[in-house]
Design an enzyme around this catalytic site. Structure first.
Site, PDB file in Angstrom:
ATOM      1  N   HIS A 123      -2.796   4.866  -2.944  1.00  0.00           N
ATOM      2  CA  HIS A 123      -3.958   5.586  -2.587  1.00  0.00           C
ATOM      3  C   HIS A 123      -3.833   7.027  -2.353  1.00  0.00           C
ATOM      4  O   HIS A 123      -2.815   7.542  -2.101  1.00  0.00           O
ATOM      5  CB  HIS A 123      -4.115   5.022  -1.031  1.00  0.00           C
ATOM      6  CG  HIS A 123      -5.072   5.733  -0.186  1.00  0.00           C
ATOM      7  ND1 HIS A 123      -5.221   5.699   1.212  1.00  0.00           N
ATOM      8  CD2 HIS A 123      -6.150   6.518  -0.597  1.00  0.00           C
ATOM      9  CE1 HIS A 123      -6.069   6.405   1.623  1.00  0.00           C
ATOM     10  NE2 HIS A 123      -6.767   7.022   0.633  1.00  0.00           N
ATOM     11  N   MET A 160      -4.351  10.540  -1.700  1.00  0.00           N
ATOM     12  CA  MET A 160      -4.911  11.271  -0.916  1.00  0.00           C
ATOM     13  C   MET A 160      -4.543  12.907  -1.469  1.00  0.00           C
ATOM     14  O   MET A 160      -3.864  13.662  -0.723  1.00  0.00           O
ATOM     15  CB  MET A 160      -4.452  11.179   0.500  1.00  0.00           C
ATOM     16  CG  MET A 160      -5.064   9.848   0.946  1.00  0.00           C
ATOM     17  SD  MET A 160      -4.406   9.299   2.746  1.00  0.00           S
ATOM     18  CE  MET A 160      -3.050   8.364   2.136  1.00  0.00           C
ATOM     19  N   HIS A 185       0.914  -1.299   0.018  1.00  0.00           N
ATOM     20  CA  HIS A 185       0.210  -0.119   0.044  1.00  0.00           C
ATOM     21  C   HIS A 185       0.784   1.014  -0.120  1.00  0.00           C
ATOM     22  O   HIS A 185       1.700   1.366   0.952  1.00  0.00           O
ATOM     23  CB  HIS A 185      -0.859   0.063   1.236  1.00  0.00           C
ATOM     24  CG  HIS A 185      -1.843   1.066   1.201  1.00  0.00           C
ATOM     25  ND1 HIS A 185      -2.990   1.048   0.596  1.00  0.00           N
ATOM     26  CD2 HIS A 185      -2.083   2.206   1.734  1.00  0.00           C
ATOM     27  CE1 HIS A 185      -3.888   2.018   0.741  1.00  0.00           C
ATOM     28  NE2 HIS A 185      -3.245   2.987   1.722  1.00  0.00           N
ATOM     29  N   MET A 217     -11.863   4.744   5.355  1.00  0.00           N
ATOM     30  CA  MET A 217     -10.832   5.175   6.361  1.00  0.00           C
ATOM     31  C   MET A 217     -11.235   4.961   7.830  1.00  0.00           C
ATOM     32  O   MET A 217     -12.414   5.588   7.890  1.00  0.00           O
ATOM     33  CB  MET A 217     -10.608   6.707   6.089  1.00  0.00           C
ATOM     34  CG  MET A 217      -9.823   7.077   4.707  1.00  0.00           C
ATOM     35  SD  MET A 217      -8.421   6.308   4.231  1.00  0.00           S
ATOM     36  CE  MET A 217      -7.441   7.231   5.811  1.00  0.00           C
ATOM     37  N   ASP A 226       1.026   5.191   0.075  1.00  0.00           N
ATOM     38  CA  ASP A 226      -0.056   6.405   0.370  1.00  0.00           C
ATOM     39  C   ASP A 226       0.515   7.834   0.004  1.00  0.00           C
ATOM     40  O   ASP A 226       1.634   8.278   0.128  1.00  0.00           O
ATOM     41  CB  ASP A 226       0.022   6.779   2.158  1.00  0.00           C
ATOM     42  CG  ASP A 226      -0.687   5.593   2.676  1.00  0.00           C
ATOM     43  OD1 ASP A 226      -2.052   5.487   2.433  1.00  0.00           O
ATOM     44  OD2 ASP A 226      -0.305   4.819   3.752  1.00  0.00           O
ATOM     45  N   GLY A 274      -0.433   6.012  12.376  1.00  0.00           N
ATOM     46  CA  GLY A 274      -0.132   5.700  13.746  1.00  0.00           C
ATOM     47  C   GLY A 274      -1.498   6.260  14.693  1.00  0.00           C
ATOM     48  O   GLY A 274      -1.424   6.338  15.884  1.00  0.00           O
ATOM     49  N   PHE A 329      -1.944  10.863   8.500  1.00  0.00           N
ATOM     50  CA  PHE A 329      -0.632  10.542   9.245  1.00  0.00           C
ATOM     51  C   PHE A 329      -0.923   8.975   9.735  1.00  0.00           C
ATOM     52  O   PHE A 329      -1.845   8.583   9.919  1.00  0.00           O
ATOM     53  CB  PHE A 329      -0.808  11.478  10.592  1.00  0.00           C
ATOM     54  CG  PHE A 329      -0.277  12.949  10.563  1.00  0.00           C
ATOM     55  CD1 PHE A 329       0.976  13.217  10.038  1.00  0.00           C
ATOM     56  CD2 PHE A 329      -1.245  13.807  10.406  1.00  0.00           C
ATOM     57  CE1 PHE A 329       1.155  14.529  10.033  1.00  0.00           C
ATOM     58  CE2 PHE A 329      -1.202  15.054  10.092  1.00  0.00           C
ATOM     59  CZ  PHE A 329       0.151  15.690   9.906  1.00  0.00           C
ATOM     60  N   ASP A 370      -8.437   1.402   6.103  1.00  0.00           N
ATOM     61  CA  ASP A 370      -7.076   1.952   6.202  1.00  0.00           C
ATOM     62  C   ASP A 370      -7.246   2.717   7.489  1.00  0.00           C
ATOM     63  O   ASP A 370      -7.977   3.785   7.511  1.00  0.00           O
ATOM     64  CB  ASP A 370      -6.699   2.749   5.050  1.00  0.00           C
ATOM     65  CG  ASP A 370      -5.423   3.242   5.070  1.00  0.00           C
ATOM     66  OD1 ASP A 370      -4.724   3.293   6.035  1.00  0.00           O
ATOM     67  OD2 ASP A 370      -5.099   3.988   4.074  1.00  0.00           O
TER      68      ASP A 370
END
Length: 231
Positions: free
Chosen positions: A70, A72, A37, A141, A39, A149, A147, A177
């Site tokens: 992905h 964003m 994946h 999501m 990001d 974590g 971010f 995710d």
């Protein structure tokens, strides 16, 4: 990318060692990752800045499974071709990133790659109801994007259940995710998810030199998700 609803673990390389991406990708795949994946963040649609098409192109030779990109970013349409040419197997765009998600999904499919549509935590499942026939995947999501974590947002469980009901028997993956761990994976797997993105939960405690820890983490998430399916 043949379709099935088995549990797939897609480690997010945002949590990998940035100085060793090639080795990190090879390590997670050797340890059982199903997808990789990627990001992509633009510092505008989300508050972080990550990988442009040249970086994704550099990852591609190391990815032997599925490179799951992905986006964003907003606007998204002008960059679809570049990420497709960089080697994405699947490109996911956010329903919130522009006014014409139907057109965006058409543009992704026109590049000959699989198309995903993503829903932020504040966006209802119904927002994708009219574009499902253009989708190969719906991404729910379970954190606000931007971010790694972050803490899992539990409203995503019921949203996943709604998306699964809308999909019916169509060959569309449901990806989760955000905050995926052995504790949260069963909640979304039971609701209908089959692709689980995990960043820190896969990479924590391990390294390229201690890749067995990545394997332990991947197996723990998979086992927890599969157990929820069988109950």
């Amino acid at each position: 990318m043949s379709f099935d609803r088995s549990i797939k673990i897609a480690p997010s390389i945002l949590s990998a060692d940035f100085a060793s991406f090639g080795a990190e990708i090879r390590a997670i795949e050797a340890q059982g990752a199903d997808w990789v994946h990627v990001d992509v963040m633009d510092g505008h649609f989300v508050p972080n800045l990550t990988f442009g098409p040249p970086a994704v192109k550099a990852f591609r030779p190391h990815v032997k499974t599925v490179m799951d990109v992905h986006l964003m970013i907003a606007p998204v349409d002008p960059y679809i071709e570049a990420y497709a040419e960089a080697g994405a197997d699947l490109i996911t765009a956010h329903v919130e990133a522009g006014p014409h998600i139907h057109r965006t999904l058409q543009a992704i499919k026109a590049q000959g790659v699989k198309a995903g549509v993503a829903l932020n935590p504040g966006t209802p499942a119904e927002a994708v109801a009219d574009v499902l026939d253009l989708c190969d995947m719906v991404l729910v999501m379970t954190v606000n994007p931007g971010f790694g974590g972050q803490k899992f947002i539990h409203s995503g469980i019921e949203k996943t259940r709604k998306v699964r009901a809308m999909i019916g028997d169509r060959p569309i993956h449901i990806q989760i995710d955000g905050g995926v761990t052995p504790e949260t994976a069963p909640l979304v797997a039971e609701a209908g998810a089959d692709v689980l993105v995990a960043g820190s939960a896969v990479f924590k405690g391990g390294s390229v030199d201690r890749a067995d820890i990545y394997g332990d983490n991947i197996r723990a998430i998979r086992a927890a998700a599969e157990a929820a399916r069988s109950n």
